[in-house]
Design a protein around this motif. Structure first.
Motif, PDB file in Angstrom:
ATOM      1  N   UNK A   1      18.300 -18.102 -82.660  1.00 48.02           N
ATOM      2  CA  UNK A   1      19.152 -19.179 -82.162  1.00 48.02           C
ATOM      3  C   UNK A   1      18.429 -19.971 -81.071  1.00 48.02           C
ATOM      4  N   UNK A   2      17.779 -19.264 -80.149  1.00 47.32           N
ATOM      5  CA  UNK A   2      17.054 -19.954 -79.072  1.00 47.32           C
ATOM      6  C   UNK A   2      15.868 -20.727 -79.645  1.00 47.32           C
ATOM      7  N   UNK A   3      15.188 -20.145 -80.628  1.00 49.93           N
ATOM      8  CA  UNK A   3      14.075 -20.869 -81.265  1.00 49.93           C
ATOM      9  C   UNK A   3      14.577 -22.161 -81.910  1.00 49.93           C
ATOM     10  N   UNK A   4      15.724 -22.072 -82.564  1.00 46.73           N
ATOM     11  CA  UNK A   4      16.299 -23.269 -83.184  1.00 46.73           C
ATOM     12  C   UNK A   4      16.727 -24.265 -82.119  1.00 46.73           C
ATOM     13  N   UNK A   5      17.303 -23.766 -81.034  1.00 50.04           N
ATOM     14  CA  UNK A   5      17.765 -24.614 -79.935  1.00 50.04           C
ATOM     15  C   UNK A   5      16.639 -25.522 -79.438  1.00 50.04           C
ATOM     16  N   UNK A   6      15.459 -24.954 -79.253  1.00 50.30           N
ATOM     17  CA  UNK A   6      14.356 -25.755 -78.694  1.00 50.30           C
ATOM     18  C   UNK A   6      13.330 -26.140 -79.767  1.00 50.30           C
ATOM     19  N   UNK A   7      13.807 -26.255 -80.995  1.00 51.50           N
ATOM     20  CA  UNK A   7      12.920 -26.662 -82.089  1.00 51.50           C
ATOM     21  C   UNK A   7      12.398 -28.079 -81.855  1.00 51.50           C
ATOM     22  N   UNK A   8      11.087 -28.260 -81.892  1.00 55.07           N
ATOM     23  CA  UNK A   8      10.546 -29.615 -81.721  1.00 55.07           C
ATOM     24  C   UNK A   8      10.679 -30.418 -83.013  1.00 55.07           C
ATOM     25  N   UNK A   9      10.440 -31.700 -82.910  1.00 54.04           N
ATOM     26  CA  UNK A   9      10.422 -32.540 -84.110  1.00 54.04           C
ATOM     27  C   UNK A   9       9.277 -32.088 -85.007  1.00 54.04           C
ATOM     28  N   UNK A  10       9.580 -31.939 -86.277  1.00 59.99           N
ATOM     29  CA  UNK A  10       8.573 -31.502 -87.247  1.00 59.99           C
ATOM     30  C   UNK A  10       8.170 -32.710 -88.085  1.00 59.99           C
ATOM     31  N   UNK A  11       6.862 -32.967 -88.157  1.00 60.36           N
ATOM     32  CA  UNK A  11       6.368 -34.116 -88.909  1.00 60.36           C
ATOM     33  C   UNK A  11       6.228 -35.339 -88.021  1.00 60.36           C
ATOM     34  N   UNK A  12       5.902 -36.457 -88.648  1.00 58.61           N
ATOM     35  CA  UNK A  12       5.725 -37.721 -87.929  1.00 58.61           C
ATOM     36  C   UNK A  12       7.083 -38.232 -87.459  1.00 58.61           C
ATOM     37  N   UNK A  13       7.229 -38.431 -86.136  1.00 56.72           N
ATOM     38  CA  UNK A  13       8.514 -38.855 -85.584  1.00 56.72           C
ATOM     39  C   UNK A  13       8.971 -40.172 -86.214  1.00 56.72           C
ATOM     40  N   UNK A  14      10.246 -40.253 -86.517  1.00 56.32           N
ATOM     41  CA  UNK A  14      10.902 -41.429 -87.101  1.00 56.32           C
ATOM     42  C   UNK A  14      10.447 -41.748 -88.522  1.00 56.32           C
ATOM     43  N   UNK A  15       9.719 -40.830 -89.143  1.00 61.21           N
ATOM     44  CA  UNK A  15       9.365 -41.049 -90.550  1.00 61.21           C
ATOM     45  C   UNK A  15      10.465 -40.470 -91.427  1.00 61.21           C
ATOM     46  N   UNK A  16      10.467 -40.854 -92.686  1.00 64.00           N
ATOM     47  CA  UNK A  16      11.523 -40.416 -93.606  1.00 64.00           C
ATOM     48  C   UNK A  16      11.488 -38.913 -93.841  1.00 64.00           C
ATOM     49  N   UNK A  17      10.322 -38.305 -93.685  1.00 61.96           N
ATOM     50  CA  UNK A  17      10.195 -36.871 -93.975  1.00 61.96           C
ATOM     51  C   UNK A  17      10.283 -35.992 -92.731  1.00 61.96           C
ATOM     52  N   UNK A  18      10.403 -36.596 -91.556  1.00 58.85           N
ATOM     53  CA  UNK A  18      10.417 -35.782 -90.328  1.00 58.85           C
ATOM     54  C   UNK A  18      11.750 -35.058 -90.170  1.00 58.85           C
ATOM     55  N   UNK A  19      11.677 -33.890 -89.542  1.00 53.45           N
ATOM     56  CA  UNK A  19      12.880 -33.125 -89.192  1.00 53.45           C
ATOM     57  C   UNK A  19      13.023 -33.228 -87.678  1.00 53.45           C
ATOM     58  N   UNK A  20      14.068 -33.919 -87.206  1.00 53.66           N
ATOM     59  CA  UNK A  20      14.177 -34.150 -85.760  1.00 53.66           C
ATOM     60  C   UNK A  20      14.420 -32.862 -84.983  1.00 53.66           C
ATOM     61  N   UNK A  21      13.858 -32.814 -83.779  1.00 56.25           N
ATOM     62  CA  UNK A  21      14.087 -31.673 -82.898  1.00 56.25           C
ATOM     63  C   UNK A  21      15.505 -31.686 -82.352  1.00 56.25           C
ATOM     64  N   UNK A  22      15.886 -30.586 -81.720  1.00 61.74           N
ATOM     65  CA  UNK A  22      17.244 -30.491 -81.186  1.00 61.74           C
ATOM     66  C   UNK A  22      17.241 -30.675 -79.665  1.00 61.74           C
ATOM     67  N   UNK A  23      16.786 -29.671 -78.936  1.00 59.99           N
ATOM     68  CA  UNK A  23      16.755 -29.755 -77.478  1.00 59.99           C
ATOM     69  C   UNK A  23      15.334 -29.471 -77.001  1.00 59.99           C
ATOM     70  N   UNK A  24      15.091 -29.724 -75.719  1.00 63.10           N
ATOM     71  CA  UNK A  24      13.766 -29.467 -75.147  1.00 63.10           C
ATOM     72  C   UNK A  24      13.665 -28.017 -74.688  1.00 63.10           C
TER      73      UNK A  24
END
Length: 201
Positions: free
Chosen positions: A85-108
């Protein structure tokens, strides 16, 4: 919020700046929020869905803690789930930011609190220790600690050391000195208030 039967509103504070304040939610209302608030209707896209799922999972972890007893398997699963849960909480953006394939991060990572550290690194250990004695965490409350914390913040930050104060020593030092003095007075039966009496001669 009305659908959840929770009173919540933003309102202007009484300060000259006219800052906005909001209603503080109490325990039962917080639980309703975790369980039912539709975050995904307010935060668009996959990020909103992921945040909603994140807090639903937190509620599930909370429900595990409330159980009257736990098996070793339940504790191990809780330990694994809360770390995930904590790992998911601070998950960073995965992939190129704002691209169609990116997975946005949640918290810092900076948003991870000491409470989260306790939950992941210490609570499972406590659960195992309590299990050996036939106890569970639901028998304990942190309300007295929270009250003490509230009193200390009120006394030292709103009163004597607003903005850090003018002293070079940290606020924690002042708190400990103050508490040691109170304990000394209590042990030695010394009144911590002076009562003035007029004596007529």
């Amino acid at each position: 919020m009305n659908d959840l039967n929770i009173h919540f509103e933003f309102y202007r504070g009484g300060s000259a700046r006219g800052n906005w304040n909001w209603t503080s939610l109490m325990g039962p209302d917080k639980k309703k929020m975790l369980q039912h608030f539709p975050v995904s209707e307010f935060i668009p896209g996959i990020r909103g869905v992921d945040i909603e799922i994140l807090w639903r999972k937190f509620y599930q972890l909370y429900e595990v803690l409330k159980k009257p007893s736990h098996t070793e398997e339940e504790i191990s699963k809780f330990e694994e789930d809360v770390k995930n849960w904590v790992r998911t909480f601070c998950r960073p953006t995965i992939g190129q930011m704002n691209s169609a394939t990116s997975i946005p991060g949640l918290y810092r990572k900076e948003d991870v609190t000491p409470y989260m550290h306790m939950l992941t690194m210490h609570v499972p250990y406590c659960m195992r220790q309590l299990k050996e004695k036939g106890l569970s965490l639901r028998l304990f409350s942190t309300s007295s600690i929270e009250k003490k914390n509230h009193n200390q913040v009120k006394l030292f930050f709103r009163g004597t050391t607003m903005g850090g104060g003018k002293k070079k020593l940290p606020v924690v030092y002042d708190i400990l000195v103050f508490e040691n003095r109170q304990i000394f007075y209590l042990i030695n039966n010394i009144p911590n208030e002076i009562t003035y009496k007029n004596i007529t001669i």
